[in-house]
Structures are given as C-alpha cells and as structure tokens.
Motif scaffolding. Sequence first.
Motif, PDB file in Angstrom:
ATOM      1  N   ALA A   1       1.046  -1.419  -0.096  1.00 41.90           N
ATOM      2  CA  ALA A   1       0.016  -0.256   0.103  1.00 41.90           C
ATOM      3  C   ALA A   1       0.543   1.751  -0.083  1.00 41.90           C
ATOM      4  CB  ALA A   1      -1.265   0.233   1.297  1.00 41.90           C
ATOM      5  N   THR A   2       1.623   1.634   0.504  1.00 43.41           N
ATOM      6  CA  THR A   2       3.094   3.097   1.015  1.00 43.41           C
ATOM      7  C   THR A   2       3.846   2.168  -0.183  1.00 43.41           C
ATOM      8  OG1 THR A   2       4.029   1.081   2.620  1.00 43.41           O
ATOM      9  CG2 THR A   2       1.776   2.725   3.415  1.00 43.41           C
ATOM     10  N   MET A   3       4.233   0.849  -0.923  1.00 38.74           N
ATOM     11  CA  MET A   3       5.599   1.035  -1.422  1.00 38.74           C
ATOM     12  C   MET A   3       6.841   1.418  -1.236  1.00 38.74           C
ATOM     13  SD  MET A   3       4.269   1.715  -5.455  1.00 38.74           S
ATOM     14  CE  MET A   3       4.505   3.433  -5.403  1.00 38.74           C
ATOM     15  N   THR A   4       6.849   1.299  -0.276  1.00 37.63           N
ATOM     16  CA  THR A   4       8.080   1.102   0.825  1.00 37.63           C
ATOM     17  C   THR A   4       7.884  -0.325   1.863  1.00 37.63           C
ATOM     18  OG1 THR A   4       6.910   1.692   2.725  1.00 37.63           O
ATOM     19  CG2 THR A   4       7.858   3.499   1.398  1.00 37.63           C
ATOM     20  N   THR A   5       9.716  -0.611   2.051  1.00 36.78           N
ATOM     21  CA  THR A   5      10.083  -1.472   3.157  1.00 36.78           C
ATOM     22  C   THR A   5       9.578  -1.409   4.267  1.00 36.78           C
ATOM     23  OG1 THR A   5      12.144  -1.727   1.341  1.00 36.78           O
ATOM     24  CG2 THR A   5      11.901  -2.451   3.690  1.00 36.78           C
ATOM     25  N   GLN A   6       9.324  -2.243   4.738  1.00 37.75           N
ATOM     26  CA  GLN A   6       8.938  -2.577   5.888  1.00 37.75           C
ATOM     27  C   GLN A   6       9.801  -3.695   6.644  1.00 37.75           C
ATOM     28  OE1 GLN A   6       6.124  -0.599   7.355  1.00 37.75           O
ATOM     29  NE2 GLN A   6       6.212  -0.262   5.038  1.00 37.75           N
ATOM     30  N   LEU A   7      10.492  -2.885   6.967  1.00 46.19           N
ATOM     31  CA  LEU A   7      11.810  -3.830   8.176  1.00 46.19           C
ATOM     32  C   LEU A   7      11.318  -4.081   9.822  1.00 46.19           C
ATOM     33  CD1 LEU A   7      15.764  -3.549   7.955  1.00 46.19           C
ATOM     34  CD2 LEU A   7      14.084  -3.868  10.322  1.00 46.19           C
ATOM     35  N   VAL A   8      10.883  -4.671   9.997  1.00 50.70           N
ATOM     36  CA  VAL A   8      10.374  -5.675  11.356  1.00 50.70           C
ATOM     37  C   VAL A   8      10.737  -6.144  12.147  1.00 50.70           C
ATOM     38  CG1 VAL A   8       8.110  -5.502  12.762  1.00 50.70           C
ATOM     39  CG2 VAL A   8       7.779  -4.745  10.021  1.00 50.70           C
ATOM     40  N   ASP A   9      11.591  -5.384  13.309  1.00 49.80           N
ATOM     41  CA  ASP A   9      12.053  -6.511  14.260  1.00 49.80           C
ATOM     42  C   ASP A   9      11.661  -7.205  15.078  1.00 49.80           C
ATOM     43  OD1 ASP A   9      14.369  -5.554  13.592  1.00 49.80           O
ATOM     44  OD2 ASP A   9      14.670  -3.693  15.211  1.00 49.80           O
ATOM     45  N   ASP A  10      10.363  -7.083  16.060  1.00 47.42           N
ATOM     46  CA  ASP A  10       9.461  -7.420  16.733  1.00 47.42           C
ATOM     47  C   ASP A  10       7.956  -7.369  15.249  1.00 47.42           C
ATOM     48  OD1 ASP A  10       7.054  -9.243  18.222  1.00 47.42           O
ATOM     49  OD2 ASP A  10       8.154  -7.764  19.364  1.00 47.42           O
ATOM     50  N   VAL A  11       7.127  -8.954  15.376  1.00 49.40           N
ATOM     51  CA  VAL A  11       6.016  -8.489  14.556  1.00 49.40           C
ATOM     52  C   VAL A  11       4.730  -8.715  14.922  1.00 49.40           C
ATOM     53  CG1 VAL A  11       6.971  -9.810  12.191  1.00 49.40           C
ATOM     54  CG2 VAL A  11       5.916 -11.275  13.975  1.00 49.40           C
ATOM     55  N   THR A  12       4.821  -9.205  16.151  1.00 55.51           N
ATOM     56  CA  THR A  12       3.950  -9.585  17.264  1.00 55.51           C
ATOM     57  C   THR A  12       3.739  -7.514  17.506  1.00 55.51           C
ATOM     58  OG1 THR A  12       5.455  -9.403  19.105  1.00 55.51           O
ATOM     59  CG2 THR A  12       4.668 -10.664  18.307  1.00 55.51           C
ATOM     60  N   SER A  13       4.079  -6.773  17.247  1.00 54.18           N
ATOM     61  CA  SER A  13       3.888  -5.673  18.092  1.00 54.18           C
ATOM     62  C   SER A  13       3.378  -4.778  16.533  1.00 54.18           C
ATOM     63  CB  SER A  13       5.068  -4.621  17.894  1.00 54.18           C
ATOM     64  OG  SER A  13       6.251  -4.594  17.572  1.00 54.18           O
ATOM     65  N   PHE A  14       3.197  -5.494  15.878  1.00 56.57           N
ATOM     66  CA  PHE A  14       2.932  -4.906  14.029  1.00 56.57           C
ATOM     67  C   PHE A  14       1.433  -5.183  14.046  1.00 56.57           C
ATOM     68  CE2 PHE A  14       2.504  -3.876   9.437  1.00 56.57           C
ATOM     69  CZ  PHE A  14       3.330  -2.495   9.143  1.00 56.57           C
ATOM     70  N   PRO A  15       0.867  -3.194  14.188  1.00 58.64           N
ATOM     71  CA  PRO A  15      -0.439  -3.798  13.876  1.00 58.64           C
ATOM     72  C   PRO A  15      -1.501  -4.749  12.367  1.00 58.64           C
ATOM     73  CG  PRO A  15      -0.118  -1.182  13.720  1.00 58.64           C
ATOM     74  CD  PRO A  15       1.236  -1.704  13.841  1.00 58.64           C
ATOM     75  N   GLY A  16      -2.173  -5.420  12.759  1.00 53.50           N
ATOM     76  CA  GLY A  16      -2.896  -6.038  11.558  1.00 53.50           C
ATOM     77  C   GLY A  16      -1.545  -7.049  10.868  1.00 53.50           C
ATOM     78  N   TYR A  17      -0.374  -7.688  12.103  1.00 49.96           N
ATOM     79  CA  TYR A  17      -0.153  -8.709  11.092  1.00 49.96           C
ATOM     80  C   TYR A  17      -0.546  -9.906  11.143  1.00 49.96           C
ATOM     81  CZ  TYR A  17       3.529 -12.383  11.883  1.00 49.96           C
ATOM     82  OH  TYR A  17       4.107 -13.812  11.532  1.00 49.96           O
ATOM     83  N   ILE A  18      -0.596 -10.533  10.241  1.00 54.94           N
ATOM     84  CA  ILE A  18      -0.523 -11.679   9.294  1.00 54.94           C
ATOM     85  C   ILE A  18       0.179 -13.022   8.892  1.00 54.94           C
ATOM     86  CG2 ILE A  18      -2.172 -12.759   7.397  1.00 54.94           C
ATOM     87  CD1 ILE A  18      -2.868 -10.235   6.673  1.00 54.94           C
ATOM     88  N   PRO A  19      -0.106 -13.347  10.418  1.00 60.00           N
ATOM     89  CA  PRO A  19       1.227 -14.833  10.575  1.00 60.00           C
ATOM     90  C   PRO A  19       0.566 -16.221   9.070  1.00 60.00           C
ATOM     91  CG  PRO A  19      -0.544 -15.005  11.558  1.00 60.00           C
ATOM     92  CD  PRO A  19      -1.003 -14.280  11.419  1.00 60.00           C
ATOM     93  N   ASP A  20       1.669 -17.048   8.862  1.00 59.68           N
ATOM     94  CA  ASP A  20       1.476 -17.891   7.714  1.00 59.68           C
ATOM     95  C   ASP A  20       1.766 -19.457   8.690  1.00 59.68           C
ATOM     96  OD1 ASP A  20       4.439 -17.748   7.341  1.00 59.68           O
ATOM     97  OD2 ASP A  20       4.219 -16.916   5.706  1.00 59.68           O
ATOM     98  N   GLN A  21       1.786 -19.803   7.809  1.00 55.43           N
ATOM     99  CA  GLN A  21       2.764 -21.271   8.109  1.00 55.43           C
ATOM    100  C   GLN A  21       4.119 -21.339   8.835  1.00 55.43           C
ATOM    101  OE1 GLN A  21       2.254 -21.419   4.556  1.00 55.43           O
ATOM    102  NE2 GLN A  21       3.166 -22.648   4.227  1.00 55.43           N
ATOM    103  N   PHE A  22       4.644 -20.538   8.559  1.00 56.84           N
ATOM    104  CA  PHE A  22       6.329 -20.247   9.412  1.00 56.84           C
ATOM    105  C   PHE A  22       6.042 -19.784  10.439  1.00 56.84           C
ATOM    106  CE2 PHE A  22      10.336 -18.684   9.686  1.00 56.84           C
ATOM    107  CZ  PHE A  22      10.645 -19.179   9.068  1.00 56.84           C
TER     108      PHE A  22
END
Length: 466
Positions: free
Chosen positions: A103-124
């Motif tokens: 949506a933002t066309m910018t890189t997202q470097l997230v150190d802890d995904v649990t703190s990221f709003p709306g995080y979508i987990p996959d099988q990894f």
Amino acid sequence: MYPKEMPHEHASVCTQCKILQAELDVVNEFSESIGAETDLDDIFWIIADKVAAYLGLDDCVLYLREDELLVQKSAYGVKVEDRNIFRPITIPIGSGVVGTCAATMTTQLVDDVTSFPGYIPDQFAGVSELAVPVIFENRLIGVFDSESEQKNAYTQADSDLLQTLARLAAPRIQAAIQVGRIEESVFELLDERGYFVDSAMMESGTIPIPGQQIGEFKLDRLLGLTDTKTLWAAHQQRLDRPILLRVLHRLQSGEDKVEEFLSPSIIAASLQHKNITQVYESGFVDGWNWVAQEHVLGSQLLSSYVESLSRLPSLPEDYFISVSWIFRRALNGVQFAHSHNIVHGNISVDELIWRPGKEPKLLGFGRNVDAGNREAFSKDVVDLVAAMYHAITFRRPDLDNLVSPSLIRPECPDNWDIIFQEVLGEDDKEIDLDYLLGEIGKWENVKPEKAASSRFRTWLGKFSAT
C-alpha cells in the motif's frame, strides 16, 4: 546471515572493498540467472531461491499483485515441496506487513511482528519480518517478503541489498507477467480459431470431421478450410507416421474439380526440398478425394500464428528476425521449384506451414510452366513478398495504394520498406532472387542457425500441438 559479515563503521577500507565486491558479484550473478530463464513459472521460483540464497534467509516469498490482492507465487524454505506452495496466501493490499509494504510502496523492516498492527501469520512461525516492494515504472507489481524465527534478525544491509535485487528483478517479473498474459491470449485464440466451421456443413457430410477415418488415415486436427477443400493433421496408420491430408469437399466431386485438385500433387511429387512439403500419394476412398503430404508434428499454418499475434498488445523482441528467417527459407523453396519449371500460383500465409525450431515448408506447388514464363515466376515471388508483408503488418497489402510497413510497425527494418516498394509497388519488374534473399536477411544480427532457436521460436513452441 548476510549482515553478520558486514563491517562495522570503523572496519578497514580493504574489508569494505571486499564487501562491496561481494555485493557486486551477487548483483551480477542475479542479473544473469534471471535473464537467461525463459519459462514463466521457473522465473518466479529462481528469483525467490536466489534472493534467499544471497541473503542467507530461512524464508523468502514472492507475491504478485492481482487487482487489490497480493497472491503468493513462489517461495523458498519451508514452503517448497516440489515447487508446489502449501496453502498459498492471498493478502489484501493494506493488511499486515506485506499489505502495508504494498500500500505504501515502502520497505517494512519489522524487528518484532507481534507489535505490528494487523500482522498476518502464515505457516512459517516468524518473529521478525522484512518486506520489500517490487516496483516497475512507478507501479507496484509485487512484494518480496521474508520472516525469521529470531527477533531483530534483519539489518539495514539486508534491506538495502534486497531492495537492489528487487529493482533488478522488477523488469524481468513484469516481462514474465506480460508473457503469461500473451500466452493465455494465444491459447484462447488458437482454441477459438477452429475456422468457425458451420455445424450444418459438418453435419451435411460435405467435409469430414475430427476423428473420422478416411481409408488408412485418421483425422486429428483441422488446420485449414477453403471453399473447395480442408487441410488436416492426420495419422497414417499403415506406416505409423504423421500426415498432412488435403481432402476435397464432396460437393466438389465433379470430374473437372477432381482433376484440378489432384493434378498439382502429381507434379509437386517430383519436388524434394526441405522448404517444400513432399507429396507422398493421392487417392479416392469412401467418397473422399485426398492428397497425403509430409507433416511435422505440431506444425500450424503461418496464418494461424499471424491471426493470433495480431490481437496481442506487443510482439516478442526478435519477431522480425524470425519473420526474416522463415521467408528467406520459403524463398529458397520457391527458387528450387522454379529451377524445375514448377510454380505455385497462390502463395500466402495459408500456404506456409511451420513449427517453431523447424524448417518452414510451402504447400501447394504443382503447375508446370515454360522456362521463359517470366510472368508466372514473378507472380510467385510477388505473392511470397505479399505474404511477408502480411506477417509483418497483420494486413494484406493493397498493391494499388501500398503503405510502407514501417508506418504500420515502426520497428520494421528500414531496408524492408525498399523491398516491398520494389517488389509490390512496381509493375512488370524482373526480380533477382539472390538480391532479394540478401536484402531480406540483411537486418539479422545473428546467423540463421541461431535465429532458428530464438526466444520467440521457443515461446511459440508452447502452442504447437503434438
């Protein structure tokens, strides 16, 4: 992982140079590896595999944009099982790390995904995540995404290198997307083509139908249809070989029509040349007059390709090299037939049959003429050049008001305008075939043997039935 090898800010210049050289080597190798691949699916998998390998990632996924969704296309790591994605993920643009990156066309470097709003987990079971947009001409076409089981797993160096690889991959991914759309269109057009045979005509028994047995020949596929005959890809069971079978309509069974249909085959049987279909035999069985000719499995009439390609948004980059290759060889066939005082009389894209990677062949020779009949010989050459004009512009030339092909197709070689003007635009001109052969091939930057295996021919080979 790649960043662990990066120098700290006080590292020696020598060490920094080595790192920069390593990065350059990665970039060069990546460019070569994705540039050499032509298969659509393999490109996506190779890109994911290479990116993961260069960065030392446990997980790397390539998503492509489809409208307002991101659809998983390839993956490296735990998701790879014989190149089938287990439960492929579809993410709305704007949702989670990947969707936000899109949506933002910018890189997202997230150190802890649990703190990221709306995080979508996959099988990894990822804990940190790096998502980089793939942008082509200011449009988002995909996202590279990687997850790690460790927090703070990604460094700025990871992000920078992945962004570089994404920029390199973007044109190749976009080209692969376009090729995929073109392939789908060609398949649809070839399926639709079918010559739109009137069902009433089929049911009346005037022409045969697919699967029908005519003597020892089983009809497999309709290749061409005219007012008087059909052309079939068939199988000769006695000799277990593929055959081109011309079949005269039953309504054309008058003695004069039959003679007109069969007599050329008797004359053409004497011609043996790699660019002329060899006539094997002719006959009459079960009410059908037929002529059996040489056939290469998967061949199509050139008109089929021309019709399909004319509806596509763009042409493969080496299309004109391929056209030159085809028609120079067809001209060789014409030259050979003329040396035996045999002419065709009606050359067109409907009389050329071809399978990518194989020699093109002319159908329909079969009229004896006197050695001095310049008009008959010239007509064949004019017809062949008109067919070439048709293959380039996707329209038949108007000989009374000839339009230069470069005005229709700007990428057309300049000297071809001169060829068409000289051959099609001037009446009663004696044509030097050796000169014409040289001019048609002048534009090629590769040897004919190399052109025969061009990407365009490889690509078209996908549409040749076997």
